[in-house]
Write a protein that holds these residues in place. Sequence first.
Motif, PDB file in Angstrom:
ATOM      1  N   ARG A   1      11.490  16.731 -19.890  1.00  0.00           N
ATOM      2  CA  ARG A   1      11.812  17.276 -18.696  1.00  0.00           C
ATOM      3  C   ARG A   1      12.317  18.393 -18.399  1.00  0.00           C
ATOM      4  N   GLU A   2      11.874  19.264 -17.625  1.00  0.00           N
ATOM      5  CA  GLU A   2      12.250  20.674 -18.340  1.00  0.00           C
ATOM      6  C   GLU A   2      12.819  21.967 -17.235  1.00  0.00           C
ATOM      7  N   PHE A   3      14.129  22.221 -17.589  1.00  0.00           N
ATOM      8  CA  PHE A   3      14.556  23.271 -17.121  1.00  0.00           C
ATOM      9  C   PHE A   3      14.421  23.776 -15.208  1.00  0.00           C
ATOM     10  N   ASP A   4      12.838  24.147 -15.325  1.00  0.00           N
ATOM     11  CA  ASP A   4      12.430  24.807 -14.137  1.00  0.00           C
ATOM     12  C   ASP A   4      12.361  24.252 -13.231  1.00  0.00           C
ATOM     13  N   ASN A   5      12.005  22.394 -13.263  1.00  0.00           N
ATOM     14  CA  ASN A   5      11.580  21.300 -12.578  1.00  0.00           C
ATOM     15  C   ASN A   5      13.091  20.260 -12.770  1.00  0.00           C
ATOM     16  N   ILE A   6      14.314  21.036 -11.465  1.00  0.00           N
ATOM     17  CA  ILE A   6      15.691  20.575 -12.722  1.00  0.00           C
ATOM     18  C   ILE A   6      15.875  19.322 -11.359  1.00  0.00           C
ATOM     19  N   PHE A   7      14.882  18.800 -10.106  1.00  0.00           N
ATOM     20  CA  PHE A   7      15.103  17.888  -9.112  1.00  0.00           C
ATOM     21  C   PHE A   7      13.571  17.104  -9.640  1.00  0.00           C
ATOM     22  N   PRO A   8      13.143  16.433 -10.624  1.00  0.00           N
ATOM     23  CA  PRO A   8      11.965  15.761 -10.768  1.00  0.00           C
ATOM     24  C   PRO A   8      11.723  15.008  -9.460  1.00  0.00           C
ATOM     25  N   PHE A   9      12.611  13.960  -8.889  1.00  0.00           N
ATOM     26  CA  PHE A   9      12.538  13.439  -8.033  1.00  0.00           C
ATOM     27  C   PHE A   9      12.683  13.659  -6.496  1.00  0.00           C
ATOM     28  N   LEU A  10      12.751  15.229  -6.273  1.00  0.00           N
ATOM     29  CA  LEU A  10      12.520  15.480  -5.225  1.00  0.00           C
ATOM     30  C   LEU A  10      10.973  14.836  -4.241  1.00  0.00           C
ATOM     31  N   HIS A  11      10.066  14.662  -5.592  1.00  0.00           N
ATOM     32  CA  HIS A  11       9.103  14.910  -5.081  1.00  0.00           C
ATOM     33  C   HIS A  11       8.870  13.597  -4.899  1.00  0.00           C
ATOM     34  N   GLU A  12       9.448  12.552  -5.084  1.00  0.00           N
ATOM     35  CA  GLU A  12       9.376  11.015  -5.384  1.00  0.00           C
ATOM     36  C   GLU A  12      10.551  10.609  -4.092  1.00  0.00           C
ATOM     37  N   LEU A  13      10.430  10.892  -2.797  1.00  0.00           N
ATOM     38  CA  LEU A  13      12.074  10.699  -1.445  1.00  0.00           C
ATOM     39  C   LEU A  13      11.359   9.730  -1.122  1.00  0.00           C
ATOM     40  N   ASN A  14      10.049   9.715  -1.265  1.00  0.00           N
ATOM     41  CA  ASN A  14       9.450   8.464  -0.497  1.00  0.00           C
ATOM     42  C   ASN A  14      10.051   7.229  -0.472  1.00  0.00           C
ATOM     43  N   ILE A  15       9.963   7.285  -1.808  1.00  0.00           N
ATOM     44  CA  ILE A  15      10.501   5.728  -2.004  1.00  0.00           C
ATOM     45  C   ILE A  15      11.772   5.765  -2.501  1.00  0.00           C
ATOM     46  N   PHE A  16      12.628   6.445  -1.820  1.00  0.00           N
ATOM     47  CA  PHE A  16      14.132   6.519  -2.228  1.00  0.00           C
ATOM     48  C   PHE A  16      14.590   6.285  -0.661  1.00  0.00           C
ATOM     49  N   VAL A  17      14.041   6.419   0.017  1.00  0.00           N
ATOM     50  CA  VAL A  17      13.771   6.438   1.283  1.00  0.00           C
ATOM     51  C   VAL A  17      12.891   4.713   1.843  1.00  0.00           C
TER      52      VAL A  17
ATOM     53  N   GLY B   1       0.916  -1.249   0.335  1.00  0.00           N
ATOM     54  CA  GLY B   1       0.447   0.108   0.003  1.00  0.00           C
ATOM     55  C   GLY B   1       1.220   1.009  -0.012  1.00  0.00           C
ATOM     56  N   ILE B   2       2.071   1.526  -0.351  1.00  0.00           N
ATOM     57  CA  ILE B   2       3.250   2.234  -0.498  1.00  0.00           C
ATOM     58  C   ILE B   2       3.117   2.524  -1.881  1.00  0.00           C
ATOM     59  N   THR B   3       2.083   4.011  -2.211  1.00  0.00           N
ATOM     60  CA  THR B   3       2.422   4.901  -3.500  1.00  0.00           C
ATOM     61  C   THR B   3       3.337   6.293  -3.229  1.00  0.00           C
ATOM     62  N   SER B   4       3.045   6.299  -4.749  1.00  0.00           N
ATOM     63  CA  SER B   4       4.320   7.830  -5.301  1.00  0.00           C
ATOM     64  C   SER B   4       3.455   9.004  -4.656  1.00  0.00           C
ATOM     65  N   HIS B   5       4.425   9.933  -3.914  1.00  0.00           N
ATOM     66  CA  HIS B   5       4.228  10.589  -3.574  1.00  0.00           C
ATOM     67  C   HIS B   5       3.063  11.511  -4.451  1.00  0.00           C
ATOM     68  N   THR B   6       3.524  11.822  -5.720  1.00  0.00           N
ATOM     69  CA  THR B   6       3.141  12.236  -6.878  1.00  0.00           C
ATOM     70  C   THR B   6       1.092  11.413  -7.633  1.00  0.00           C
ATOM     71  N   HIS B   7       1.589  10.605  -6.864  1.00  0.00           N
ATOM     72  CA  HIS B   7       0.614   9.414  -7.070  1.00  0.00           C
ATOM     73  C   HIS B   7       0.558   8.687  -8.754  1.00  0.00           C
ATOM     74  N   HIS B   8       2.051   9.056  -9.212  1.00  0.00           N
ATOM     75  CA  HIS B   8       3.107   7.976 -10.682  1.00  0.00           C
ATOM     76  C   HIS B   8       2.358   6.592 -10.479  1.00  0.00           C
ATOM     77  N   ALA B   9       1.720   6.545 -11.420  1.00  0.00           N
ATOM     78  CA  ALA B   9       1.793   4.963 -11.851  1.00  0.00           C
ATOM     79  C   ALA B   9       1.975   4.651 -12.705  1.00  0.00           C
ATOM     80  N   PRO B  10       2.982   3.048 -13.245  1.00  0.00           N
ATOM     81  CA  PRO B  10       3.448   2.699 -11.841  1.00  0.00           C
ATOM     82  C   PRO B  10       4.074   2.951 -11.457  1.00  0.00           C
ATOM     83  N   ILE B  11       4.726   2.708 -10.162  1.00  0.00           N
ATOM     84  CA  ILE B  11       5.378   3.278  -8.741  1.00  0.00           C
ATOM     85  C   ILE B  11       6.634   2.060  -9.899  1.00  0.00           C
ATOM     86  N   GLN B  12       6.150   0.962 -10.525  1.00  0.00           N
ATOM     87  CA  GLN B  12       7.764   0.517 -11.056  1.00  0.00           C
ATOM     88  C   GLN B  12       8.419   1.968 -11.911  1.00  0.00           C
ATOM     89  N   GLU B  13       7.496   2.397 -12.520  1.00  0.00           N
ATOM     90  CA  GLU B  13       8.628   3.580 -13.477  1.00  0.00           C
ATOM     91  C   GLU B  13      10.159   4.398 -12.313  1.00  0.00           C
TER      92      GLU B  13
END
Length: 462
Positions: free
Chosen positions: A422-438, A99-111
């Motif tokens: 990617r857009e240069f105004d969002n240089i760290f896209p996966f900052l929004h997915e830190l829970n997956i990193f942790v 039941g752990i999901t992406s912070h941004t609700h991006h699916a599938p989480i395997q991406e």
Amino acid sequence: MQTTYSFKQKSSLFAVFFALNFLYYISSCYINTSNDGSHYALVSALAEKHSVVIDDYVNYTGKIDYAEKDGHYYSDRLPGTAFLAIPFYAFGSLLNAVGITSHTHHAPIQEITVIFLSNITGALGALFVFFLCMEFKPSFKQALLTAVLYAVCTLNFQEATHLFSHSLSMCLVLAAVYYLIKADSIYRKHFLLAVFLLAYSSIVELQNSLLFIPLVLYVFMAKKIERNVSVKNVKVIGLSLGIVLLNVLILIAYNYIAFSEIILKSNTFNPEFPEERSFSTSLSGNFIAGLDTLFTNFSAQHLWVDFKAGVRNDIPGLLVTSPILFLSLAGFVPFFKKHFPEALLFTGVIILNIIIAACHKTVLVRHIFTITPFLFFPVVFLFQNFSQKPFFVKWFFYLLASVAACYSAVRVFYITHTYWGREFDNIFPFLHELNIFVWFWSFVVLIFILWKYKKSITFSKI
């Protein structure tokens, strides 16, 4: 002789590896091209359907990087990357199951989770640059500086942030060369490990199979083999050939299961690129023009200064993207003088990759990414030499190196963060997915603790 490190040095190495892994992770950005999409489609089919048919996932390929036969779709990528991505895909499935999901609700989480493969191999590439440096006796700081500069001033940054084959290929080949150099003879386990790593790299990127040529020549030049017929030689050579043959058979078996033909090229049946149907047609490009594209861009000089033009498939040649490589090329002079067999080994690896990439019908800079650490490595000899020079000479060199490093890092950073999707105004896209990193690294730590605990219990019973 085994190199020993102090606790402080080990801590520094761990901190650098983890920091690089974190940087690469937050700079990553889902599956957004036909290339990583083709790898992802294959790993999805293998994990979910236990099949090599990607009919349900073909949209990931953009109908560009795919193969088609008998009414079914397949990935046109070699399977080595997908094979090693399966555990990371499975981790994403585990997160889903609990039941752990992406912070941004991006699916599938395997991406998200599959990109850990490139994040880790990119950081490991830098670590192996460090270990390779230490085999040639620089100071710890010089070796670590070389590794960090490689990590952020070359296209290692970019390749560590998406699921292409290049980061994995680089890491496997670099590790193979490291263990080959580390082995004082072919009768050590490091030699067989080198053979296995290089053999497996050949089912990640097929041209890596040619690198056995400089490997064998180096073994004789460095006198790592007894030049007589003996049981030891027969045993080691037999094991080595067996390892190579096993990996070749894995590739042939995969292609036979997919296409019912005994072939090595998985892109033979790509309808978008008919020139890939044979080696002769795929390698029928203009070699001189290819060299220019790979290194200097004299035919497209606007790429030297126009950052916006040099993105995606128009990434400038290595010397334009990372001018710090000019210093590295100068480092080949002391490298050849002091360590001729190893310098020749590096040169052989570099030349073979360049010939294949420059002769290709479609020439892209990333096609020679595997040789980047070998081109960059000799800069460590300049660090060694100039550290002994008079004050003003030494600091002039460091100033020059700093300017080249800063420019290279900025250009690589720009290239990485303006890639497809990617857009240069969002240089760290996966900052929004830190829970997956942790969650991922917590899981790794847990597995490590359990392994150490089981090992200690086993020894206590003995």
